[in-house]
Scaffold this active site. Structure first.
Site, PDB file in Angstrom:
ATOM      1  N   LYS A 307       0.886  -1.172   0.000  1.00  0.00           N
ATOM      2  CA  LYS A 307       0.000   0.000   0.000  1.00  0.00           C
ATOM      3  C   LYS A 307       0.915   1.212   0.000  1.00  0.00           C
ATOM      4  CE  LYS A 307      -3.398   2.352   2.991  1.00  0.00           C
ATOM      5  NZ  LYS A 307      -4.326   2.188   4.134  1.00  0.00           N
ATOM      6  N   GLU A 311      -3.395   7.159   2.223  1.00  0.00           N
ATOM      7  CA  GLU A 311      -3.741   7.300   3.635  1.00  0.00           C
ATOM      8  C   GLU A 311      -2.495   7.381   4.524  1.00  0.00           C
ATOM      9  OE1 GLU A 311      -6.463   4.027   4.317  1.00  0.00           O
ATOM     10  OE2 GLU A 311      -8.130   5.195   3.494  1.00  0.00           O
ATOM     11  N   ASP A 390     -14.693   2.568  -1.279  1.00  0.00           N
ATOM     12  CA  ASP A 390     -14.048   1.826  -0.192  1.00  0.00           C
ATOM     13  C   ASP A 390     -15.030   0.877   0.491  1.00  0.00           C
ATOM     14  OD1 ASP A 390     -12.298   0.985   1.699  1.00  0.00           O
ATOM     15  OD2 ASP A 390     -12.211   2.857   2.817  1.00  0.00           O
ATOM     16  N   GLU A 412     -10.173  -7.130  -4.739  1.00  0.00           N
ATOM     17  CA  GLU A 412     -10.081  -7.154  -3.277  1.00  0.00           C
ATOM     18  C   GLU A 412     -11.491  -7.024  -2.701  1.00  0.00           C
ATOM     19  OE1 GLU A 412      -6.939  -4.700  -1.464  1.00  0.00           O
ATOM     20  OE2 GLU A 412      -8.302  -4.286   0.203  1.00  0.00           O
ATOM     21  N   GLU A 418     -16.133  -4.026   7.884  1.00  0.00           N
ATOM     22  CA  GLU A 418     -15.792  -2.683   8.359  1.00  0.00           C
ATOM     23  C   GLU A 418     -16.946  -1.693   8.204  1.00  0.00           C
ATOM     24  OE1 GLU A 418     -12.467  -0.966   6.315  1.00  0.00           O
ATOM     25  OE2 GLU A 418     -12.770   0.993   7.226  1.00  0.00           O
TER      26      GLU A 418
HETATM   27  O1  GCW Z   1     -11.248   1.555   4.453  1.00  0.00           O
HETATM   28  C1  GCW Z   1      -9.979   1.879   4.817  1.00  0.00           C
HETATM   29  C2  GCW Z   1      -9.841   1.443   6.224  1.00  0.00           C
HETATM   30  C3  GCW Z   1      -8.417   1.427   6.687  1.00  0.00           C
HETATM   31  C4  GCW Z   1      -7.645   0.538   5.727  1.00  0.00           C
HETATM   32  C5  GCW Z   1      -7.788   1.090   4.324  1.00  0.00           C
HETATM   33  C6  GCW Z   1      -7.098   0.225   3.291  1.00  0.00           C
HETATM   34  C7  GCW Z   1      -5.727  -0.784   6.250  1.00  0.00           C
HETATM   35  O2  GCW Z   1     -10.611   2.308   7.020  1.00  0.00           O
HETATM   36  O3  GCW Z   1      -8.395   0.923   7.989  1.00  0.00           O
HETATM   37  O4  GCW Z   1      -6.305   0.474   6.100  1.00  0.00           O
HETATM   38  O5  GCW Z   1      -9.146   1.139   3.977  1.00  0.00           O
HETATM   39  O6  GCW Z   1      -7.781  -0.578   2.674  1.00  0.00           O
HETATM   40  O7  GCW Z   1      -5.914   0.366   3.102  1.00  0.00           O
END
Ligand code: GCW
Length: 843
Positions: A307, A311, A390, A412, A418
């Site tokens: 990654k 973020e 997401d 994915e 979540e």
């Molecule tokens: O949806 C977001 C999540 C993060 C996650 C990110 C990702 C691991 O809130 O917690 O980080 O996606 O998929 O990289």
């Protein structure tokens, strides 16, 4: 009237009894779908001709696992212990081995189809005058998969005579990602602490890891990255590699390859270099040395997931290099060892300007990766989340699937829930995944469903497939909810065969998990199959995604958190209309990332399916859907409908009492009961919010009207004070009461003014995770009920995450009766109360 019938008639008011139950369920869920529960005598008799002996054609770790599993399964289900022999006996036998090995025994044998990769064959034949059952694979791993399939047939009551089953996986990549941190926490994990790590070490006892590998193998999963994609910089440290090797050893008997997440900045941050520029030869050498060492210690290491530029994770943009540059430098170091790089396409700017009508997070993956098509090495797999945002409750398929034709891809999917209720809500995601996989991207006018693209079929790619983010934990039932295991099971089954229907998958899972009683199978399946539509109806309708708190827990309702920030999950809900205009003509242009044929679906509101309308278009509240109903009335109706469905799950589950062991029965009952209560929280919060914004009343007069509800702030209070709840829509009337800091106990009292009769009282309160308050309910001074606020919910505040309720049943009320709630606070949790609701008794 049947119990279920009764429930269906009263679902709107079926409420809750959740006192004192958390979600770290103990119980009997550890074996998940591999229970091998003893079959009833009649069913067991139908396997009377099963051979008494099994022979394994070679010795390898995987074949030993296969044989061990066969003996264990048959013993569990049929109460017979198979004889294990080293050579073919003069009797009927079950043969375990590869095709090549079996042809040494019987040179006349040719499988009816070619077996390659992880494929297997179950076949009944004759050898030396005896009936034999063949469990053959192209490879040892295929044999193990075949063995699990053979046992699954018995567990589900299917015949194992006259077998002629050939199975080959749809794609070579069938991996799990775990987001485990070395300190033992699991990012977005809801099933307890890490099974791999504690205190920055690999656990000394890896029993659960082996059990996990066994579960994964039983559904055809062949790889698993154990560490969080928000990568720990020390995962390849010299003292850590031997520890990783222990995980690999625990996986190995089940054919699961180990992988980890790496961070592209490691050469600089922990590697002693002054750069991590992927085009610098020192950086390339660094990666090469690292992986040479990894493979010395773990010869079957699978690869890494990356990654980057996402973020807060550093990435190649620091050096103005591309994602392909970053992926390739790592891939080249893995290549000599046959390892792969999963490079995530989840790359976006989370500081977008929300005032800019053209800004659109949904565009990011395609904008960044499409120009790089053809630039990735052949052991790089670009890993693409199913939708452009997401893991929301509904998104269109990511246009990037059609945008890469010269690049290996994997989809994915998120097994850990979540954004879909965090396993406190039952949401069976297979129907959603299936819709995405079936979606036809119509690349170049052809038939290119996503399941064919990721399998490498559409564009003739050698690698590709499926990655599921599972995040299991140490909880006995792995995911914190027995019913949620259907998602892990379903992920593996779909990755193996995306042509399977959700109905077929849930039927298999239910039989394996709860047994073969037709009524119970049907009811559990109904709950599961209806759970995604239900959850969508109360959390994110018409393509609004999930209206949860995106700035915090991602759990309860908080629709305003979508707007006016840089995260780009905007729904553009204003007082005149709502929805994000992503069209080519007037919007962000996102629609232009799809093929011409798909653009025709999404570019106009009239062609866009209702369930994605607001993802693509900004429309007035009174806009008429294909259903003929307005957007706003649909929002109101669906929220009532969703909450009613959730209430009905409780009824359906109750009706299978006696068919499920008591532990699992009561744990699932508590979970579904809580879910039904939280569905009401969602319903009221979202409907109130849209009502305030749009000013359009509910045609059916429900929104804002709650018969029998008495606001806590309108009661006579002693010690309690009134607060504004944030966000306001999480509390009825925007307010709640909390027990003042100095008080040890507080009361709220009201006079009952209705007719004499039998009633039930729902107390709506907030159950934070910074204390366990106690509530007591008194009728004319008589204590009639008491419960603790002891759930484990993700907040320290009274809000949409903590809002829940408790039902007191069977109260005889008379006009003038005094109803009093006493709240006894505990540390930070000040016995917060929202309202009580008094309903005539339903049963
Ligand atoms: O949806 C977001 C999540 C993060 C996650 C990110 C990702 C691991 O809130 O917690 O980080 O996606 O998929 O990289």
């Amino acid at each position: 009237m049947s119990y279920t019938g009764f429930c269906l008639r009263t679902i709107v008011v079926v409420l809750l009894l959740v006192g004192g139950c958390g979600f770290a369920f103990a119980g009997t869920g550890g074996d998940a779908w591999l229970r091998y529960a003893t079959l009833g005598p009649e069913q067991a008799r139908s396997y009377g001709t099963l051979p008494a002996t099994t022979v394994r054609l070679a010795t390898s770790e995987l074949l030993l696992s296969a044989q061990k599993e066969l003996v264990r399964g048959v013993r569990g289900m049929l109460g017979r212990t198979l004889r294990v022999t080293a050579s073919l006996p003069d009797e009927s036998v079950i043969v375990i081995g590869t095709v090549v090995q079996f042809r040494k025994v019987d040179a006349t044998f040719w499988p009816s189809r070619d077996l390659t990769g992880d494929a297997y064959l179950l076949s009944s034949t004759r050898l030396h005058g005896y009936d034999v059952t063949l469990i053959l694979g192209a490879t040892d791993r295929g044999v193990l998969y075949g063995t699990f399939a053979f046992l699954s047939r018995i567990a589900r009551g299917e015949s194992v005579v006259s077998l002629n089953e050939f199975q080959a996986p749809s794609a070579s990549i069938r991996w799990i990602n775990q987001w485990d941190n070395l300190d033992g926490t699991v990012e977005r994990g809801y099933g307890g602490r890490s099974i791999f790590f504690e205190d920055r070490h690999v656990r000394s006892d890896l029993t659960r890891v082996t059990e996990y590998a066994r579960l994964l193998a039983s559904i055809g999963i062949n790889g698993c990255t154990a560490t969080n994609v928000n990568a720990d910089l020390h995962v390849l440290d010299p003292d850590f590699l031997p520890q990783l090797a222990r995980i690999a050893a625990a996986f190995r008997p089940y054919g699961v390859q180990l992988g980890v997440a790496v961070n592209v900045s490691m050469p600089k941050q922990v590697g002693g270099l002054d750069t991590f520029d992927p085009l610098d030869s020192r950086v390339a050498n660094w990666w090469q040395n690292e992986f040479d060492e990894v493979y010395r210690q773990i010869p079957d290491f699978g690869g890494v997931v990356v990654k980057a530029d996402s973020e807060g994770q550093l990435g190649p943009s620091v050096y103005r290099r591309s994602a392909a540059d970053a992926a390739n430098v790592i891939a080249r170091a893995l290549k000599p060892h046959h390892g792969v790089v999963f490079y995530r396409a989840f790359v976006y700017n989370h500081h977008l300007d929300w005032r800019d009508p053209k800004a659109d997070r949904a565009r990011a993956a395609y904008d960044i990766f499409h120009p790089l098509d053809g630039k990735f090495d052949d052991n790089v797999i670009v890993q693409i989340k199913y939708g452009p945002i997401d893991f929301q409750v509904r998104e269109p398929a990511s246009p990037l699937f059609g945008g890469l034709q010269k690049t290996d891809q994997s989809i994915e999917l998120q097994i850990t829930q979540e954004y879909t209720g965090q396993q406190r809500h039952t949401v069976f995601l297979v129907p959603m995944w299936k819709q995405v996989l079936d979606f036809d991207m119509r690349v170049n006018g052809g038939h290119t469903p996503i399941k064919d693209i990721v399998a490498g079929k559409s564009f003739h790619r050698p690698l590709g497939g499926y990655v599921g983010v599972a995040n299991v934990g140490l909880d006995k039932d792995w995911l914190g909810n027995h019913l949620a295991l259907a998602n892990l099971y379903g992920f593996g089954r779909l990755a193996w065969d995306p042509l399977l229907t959700p109905e077929a998958i849930i039927d298999e899972w239910t039989r394996l998990t709860f047994g073969n009683d037709p009524g119970a199978v049907q009811k559990v399946s109904r709950i599961q199959l209806d759970s995604w539509p239900a959850y969508e109806s109360y959390t994110g309708v018409l393509g609004l995604q999930t209206l949860t708190n995106i700035l915090g827990s991602h759990y309860g309702p908080a629709p305003q958190s979508q707007e006016r920030n840089g995260w780009g999950q905007w729904i553009r809900a204003e007082d005149e209309g709502l929805g994000m205009d992503r069209t080519i003509s007037t919007g962000t242009g996102f629609v232009g990332q799809y093929s011409k044929d798909v653009q025709k679906i999404y570019e106009t509101a009239s062609n866009t399916p209702d369930d994605l309308l607001l993802f693509f278009h900004h429309v007035p509240y009174q806009y008429k859907l294909h259903s003929g109903k307005s957007v706003i009335q649909t929002i109101y109706d669906l929220h009532y409908d969703g909450a009613a469905r959730a209430a009905n799950f409780v009824c359906l589950w109750r009706s299978i009492r006696g068919y499920v062991d008591d532990d699992r029965y009561s744990e699932v009952l508590a979970q579904l009961t809580y879910q039904a209560s939280h569905a009401i929280v969602w319903r009221d919060a979202i409907n109130d919010w849209f009502y305030r914004l749009s000013g359009v009343p509910d045609e059916k007069g429900r929104v804002g009207q709650h018969p029998g509800r008495v606001e806590a702030e309108a009661m006579t209070l002693t010690g309690y004070t009134v607060i504004d709840v944030v966000p306001w829509e999480a509390a009825s009337g925007g307010k709640a009461i909390v027990c003042a800091a100095a008080m040890e106990s507080c009361t709220a009292e009201t006079k009952f003014e209705g007719a004499a009769g039998w009633y039930e009282v729902d107390s709506q309160y907030f159950d934070q995770n910074n204390g366990v308050s106690q509530f007591r309910l008194f009728l004319n001074g008589q204590l009639v009920d008491a419960w603790p606020a002891a759930l484990s919910l993700p907040t320290t505040e009274p809000n949409g995450d903590s809002a829940t309720r408790h039902r007191t049943k069977g109260l005889a009320l008379r006009p003038g009766d005094m109803i009093r709630i006493e709240g006894i606070p505990d540390s930070g949790e000040r016995a917060p109360l929202d309202y009580i609701e008094i309903h005539p008794r339903q049963e």
